[in-house]
Design a protein around this motif. Structure first.
Motif, PDB file in Angstrom:
ATOM      1  N   VAL A  58       1.109  -1.270  -0.147  1.00 13.43           N
ATOM      2  CA  VAL A  58      -0.069   0.104  -0.108  1.00 13.43           C
ATOM      3  C   VAL A  58       0.821   1.244  -0.074  1.00 13.43           C
ATOM      4  O   VAL A  58       1.942   1.230   0.527  1.00 13.43           O
ATOM      5  CB  VAL A  58      -0.859   0.050   1.278  1.00 13.43           C
ATOM      6  N   GLU A  59       0.303   2.257  -0.585  1.00 11.86           N
ATOM      7  CA  GLU A  59       0.977   3.659  -0.365  1.00 11.86           C
ATOM      8  C   GLU A  59       0.564   4.511   0.364  1.00 11.86           C
ATOM      9  O   GLU A  59      -0.712   4.755   0.816  1.00 11.86           O
ATOM     10  CB  GLU A  59       1.234   4.450  -2.012  1.00 11.86           C
ATOM     11  N   ALA A  60       1.599   4.963   1.486  1.00 10.68           N
ATOM     12  CA  ALA A  60       0.769   5.760   2.691  1.00 10.68           C
ATOM     13  C   ALA A  60       0.641   7.089   2.162  1.00 10.68           C
ATOM     14  O   ALA A  60       1.767   7.755   1.627  1.00 10.68           O
ATOM     15  CB  ALA A  60       1.845   5.964   3.858  1.00 10.68           C
ATOM     16  N   VAL A 116       6.250   4.715   1.289  1.00 13.25           N
ATOM     17  CA  VAL A 116       6.239   5.859   2.197  1.00 13.25           C
ATOM     18  C   VAL A 116       7.008   7.160   1.107  1.00 13.25           C
ATOM     19  O   VAL A 116       8.098   6.959   0.630  1.00 13.25           O
ATOM     20  CB  VAL A 116       7.025   5.843   3.235  1.00 13.25           C
ATOM     21  N   ASN A 117       6.198   8.314   1.075  1.00 14.61           N
ATOM     22  CA  ASN A 117       6.735   9.323   0.300  1.00 14.61           C
ATOM     23  C   ASN A 117       7.797  10.025   1.125  1.00 14.61           C
ATOM     24  O   ASN A 117       7.473  10.375   2.321  1.00 14.61           O
ATOM     25  CB  ASN A 117       5.717  10.294  -0.348  1.00 14.61           C
ATOM     26  N   ILE A 118       8.944  10.320   0.907  1.00 15.00           N
ATOM     27  CA  ILE A 118       9.944  10.899   1.374  1.00 15.00           C
ATOM     28  C   ILE A 118      10.472  12.232   0.685  1.00 15.00           C
ATOM     29  O   ILE A 118      10.689  12.098  -0.560  1.00 15.00           O
ATOM     30  CB  ILE A 118      11.217  10.158   1.594  1.00 15.00           C
ATOM     31  N   LEU A 148      10.670   3.373  -0.140  1.00 17.01           N
ATOM     32  CA  LEU A 148      10.950   4.737   0.272  1.00 17.01           C
ATOM     33  C   LEU A 148      10.874   5.295  -1.278  1.00 17.01           C
ATOM     34  O   LEU A 148      11.480   4.727  -2.141  1.00 17.01           O
ATOM     35  CB  LEU A 148      12.505   5.193   0.772  1.00 17.01           C
ATOM     36  N   GLU A 149       9.746   6.185  -1.577  1.00 15.19           N
ATOM     37  CA  GLU A 149       9.549   6.753  -2.786  1.00 15.19           C
ATOM     38  C   GLU A 149       9.940   8.273  -2.700  1.00 15.19           C
ATOM     39  O   GLU A 149       9.884   9.050  -1.914  1.00 15.19           O
ATOM     40  CB  GLU A 149       8.021   6.820  -2.849  1.00 15.19           C
ATOM     41  N   ILE A 150      10.773   8.612  -3.759  1.00 14.64           N
ATOM     42  CA  ILE A 150      11.436   9.837  -4.007  1.00 14.64           C
ATOM     43  C   ILE A 150      11.049  10.477  -5.305  1.00 14.64           C
ATOM     44  O   ILE A 150      10.880   9.489  -6.351  1.00 14.64           O
ATOM     45  CB  ILE A 150      12.915   9.936  -3.638  1.00 14.64           C
ATOM     46  N   LEU A 177      11.385   5.442  -7.828  1.00 18.75           N
ATOM     47  CA  LEU A 177      11.516   6.718  -8.316  1.00 18.75           C
ATOM     48  C   LEU A 177      10.040   7.216  -8.707  1.00 18.75           C
ATOM     49  O   LEU A 177       9.468   6.637  -9.459  1.00 18.75           O
ATOM     50  CB  LEU A 177      12.193   6.794  -9.409  1.00 18.75           C
ATOM     51  N   ASP A 178       9.612   8.007  -7.864  1.00 18.93           N
ATOM     52  CA  ASP A 178       8.126   8.598  -7.999  1.00 18.93           C
ATOM     53  C   ASP A 178       7.874   9.556  -9.119  1.00 18.93           C
ATOM     54  O   ASP A 178       8.765  10.222  -9.614  1.00 18.93           O
ATOM     55  CB  ASP A 178       7.625   9.320  -6.744  1.00 18.93           C
ATOM     56  N   ASP A 179       6.456   9.596  -9.803  1.00 20.40           N
ATOM     57  CA  ASP A 179       6.216  10.603 -10.771  1.00 20.40           C
ATOM     58  C   ASP A 179       7.463  10.558 -11.951  1.00 20.40           C
ATOM     59  O   ASP A 179       7.755  11.573 -12.806  1.00 20.40           O
ATOM     60  CB  ASP A 179       6.403  11.920 -10.202  1.00 20.40           C
ATOM     61  N   ILE A 198      10.749   1.813 -10.602  1.00 19.75           N
ATOM     62  CA  ILE A 198      10.226   3.476 -11.081  1.00 19.75           C
ATOM     63  C   ILE A 198       8.667   3.301 -11.160  1.00 19.75           C
ATOM     64  O   ILE A 198       7.918   2.437 -11.419  1.00 19.75           O
ATOM     65  CB  ILE A 198      10.858   3.817 -12.478  1.00 19.75           C
ATOM     66  N   LYS A 199       8.068   4.314 -10.772  1.00 20.71           N
ATOM     67  CA  LYS A 199       6.562   4.741 -10.793  1.00 20.71           C
ATOM     68  C   LYS A 199       6.389   5.699 -11.986  1.00 20.71           C
ATOM     69  O   LYS A 199       6.649   6.536 -11.760  1.00 20.71           O
ATOM     70  CB  LYS A 199       5.941   5.217  -9.650  1.00 20.71           C
ATOM     71  N   ILE A 200       5.540   5.185 -12.932  1.00 19.76           N
ATOM     72  CA  ILE A 200       5.137   5.777 -14.137  1.00 19.76           C
ATOM     73  C   ILE A 200       3.912   6.675 -14.070  1.00 19.76           C
ATOM     74  O   ILE A 200       3.082   6.542 -13.367  1.00 19.76           O
ATOM     75  CB  ILE A 200       4.644   4.838 -15.322  1.00 19.76           C
ATOM     76  N   SER A 234       2.657   1.404 -12.408  1.00 24.12           N
ATOM     77  CA  SER A 234       1.794   2.313 -12.808  1.00 24.12           C
ATOM     78  C   SER A 234       1.135   3.238 -12.424  1.00 24.12           C
ATOM     79  O   SER A 234       0.129   2.464 -11.412  1.00 24.12           O
ATOM     80  CB  SER A 234       1.068   1.888 -14.184  1.00 24.12           C
ATOM     81  N   GLU A 235       1.012   4.153 -12.022  1.00 22.61           N
ATOM     82  CA  GLU A 235       0.100   5.195 -11.326  1.00 22.61           C
ATOM     83  C   GLU A 235      -0.974   5.752 -11.801  1.00 22.61           C
ATOM     84  O   GLU A 235      -1.059   6.003 -13.075  1.00 22.61           O
ATOM     85  CB  GLU A 235       0.992   6.336 -10.911  1.00 22.61           C
ATOM     86  N   GLY A 236      -2.112   6.138 -11.056  1.00 21.96           N
ATOM     87  CA  GLY A 236      -3.189   6.711 -11.722  1.00 21.96           C
ATOM     88  C   GLY A 236      -3.976   5.923 -12.761  1.00 21.96           C
ATOM     89  O   GLY A 236      -4.430   6.555 -13.846  1.00 21.96           O
TER      90      GLY A 236
HETATM   91 MG    MG Z   1       4.135   8.488  -4.135  1.00 24.75          MG
END
Ligand code: MG
Ligand code: C2E
Ligand code: MG
Ligand code: MG
Length: 289
Positions: A58-60, A116-118, A148-150, A177-179, A198-200, A234-236
């Motif tokens: 899960v993403e917090a 977790v987003n850092i 850890l998401e950055i 690697l977020d976004d 990586i998160k697209i 894949s996000e969104g």
């Molecule tokens: Mg994130």
């Protein structure tokens, strides 16, 4: 007549500016006491494995209710928390709260991992490794419970960020690697960044539409990432068409409103148990056939 309108417009414009400025000031000030006042909450968004369709993590996602403005989006308040220095206290609260929630999920038989987003400023903070180690140890967890998401822009900003990430990875944390795709970094940089996933970004996923799909970029990102040994999230993902196509293109994990919105901890537990029993129902009806 013209003059008057002009003057009114200028007046109106400067009032708007002042309003925006004071909103920022008020938010920045209120964030300093948001932890102590119990105004923060974490929501959790399920992320599925494309191959098993299980919830793999899960993403917090942080939620804040301002005493005067009501709910404020983290996209608005995180930059203000960074500017005002409250990000350190807030960031540490997030780490401790995630670990506490993971612990209570486990105590109820639910073994979950959280992303977790850092923020960039947190990464530059010398005490971050100790904060992470303490939050985990206090709740009987190990580094493999957290990812850890950055963001890409943070990663490109500083050499010290790279060494901080190398250190966190050596502690056993996965880095994602977020976004991805929004930071204008050259794709070839991917090879040198110390990341595991990586998160697209959602902006690429939303290009996939029923009928008129633009999947060129998504296809290229997935292929390149796999060639470099990186997994892809894949996000969104909002539509069934996006879900199906991303699975077909080899995206390893999927996240988005099509699966679930971010949920409070109690609703997340209900979602996962409902989801699991629906899966076993699907399986047993498939067996009958
Ligand atoms: Mg994130
Ligand atoms: P992010 O890390 O890229 O998180 C994904 C954002 O997309 C979340 O917005 C989530 O609610 C939203 N989202 C998920 N699925 C969909 C979908 O299918 N469609 C659409 N339209 N949106 C979707 P949220 O929660 O508003 O967070 C915004 C950003 O704030 C996050 O982007 C992250 O950069 C930051 N953030 C959130 N929580 C934290 C935190 O604890 N610490 C730090 N430093 N930043 C945080
Ligand atoms: Mg993102
Ligand atoms: Mg984002």
């Amino acid at each position: 007549q013209v003059k008057e309108n002009g003057r009114n417009n200028i007046c109106h414009y400067s009032e708007k500016l002042e309003e925006a400025f004071s909103r920022k000031k008020v938010i920045g000030r209120q964030l300093l006491s948001a932890v102590d006042n119990g105004e923060l909450e974490l929501h959790y968004q399920p992320i599925l494995s494309a191959s098993t369709l299980d919830v793999v993590k899960v993403e917090a996602l942080l939620r804040w209710t301002s005493p005067t403005f009501g709910p404020v989006s983290p996209a608005e308040f995180i930059p203000l928390a960074e500017a005002g220095g409250s990000i350190f206290g807030i960031g540490n609260w997030v780490l401790r709260k995630v670990c506490a929630d993971l612990r209570s999920f486990r105590d109820e038989g639910l073994r979950l991992k959280a992303a977790v987003n850092i923020s960039g400023m947190q990464l530059m903070q010398p005490g971050l490794p100790e904060q992470l180690a303490e939050a985990l140890a206090d709740h009987g967890l190990t580094a493999d419970s957290l990812e850890l998401e950055i963001t890409e822009t943070v990663l490109m900003s500083d050499e010290d960020i790279i060494s901080s990430l190398i250190n966190l990875r050596s502690m056993g944390f996965c880095i994602s690697l977020d976004d991805f795709g929004t930071g204008f970094s050259s794709l070839s940089y991917l090879r040198t960044f110390p990341v595991d996933l990586i998160k697209i970004d959602r902006s690429f996923v939303s290009g996939i539409q029923p009928g008129a799909s633009d999947d060129t970029l998504v296809r290229a990102i997935i292929e390149l990432s796999h060639n470099l040994g990186l997994r892809v999230v894949s996000e969104g993902v909002e539509l069934k068409e996006q879900f199906d196509l991303l699975c077909a293109l080899g995206s390893d994990q999927l996240q988005g409103y099509f699966i679930s919105r971010p949920l409070p901890a109690s609703a997340l537990k209900a979602f996962i148990s409902g989801y699991a029993s629906a899966a076993s129902a699907r399986e047993s009806s498939a067996n009958i056939r």
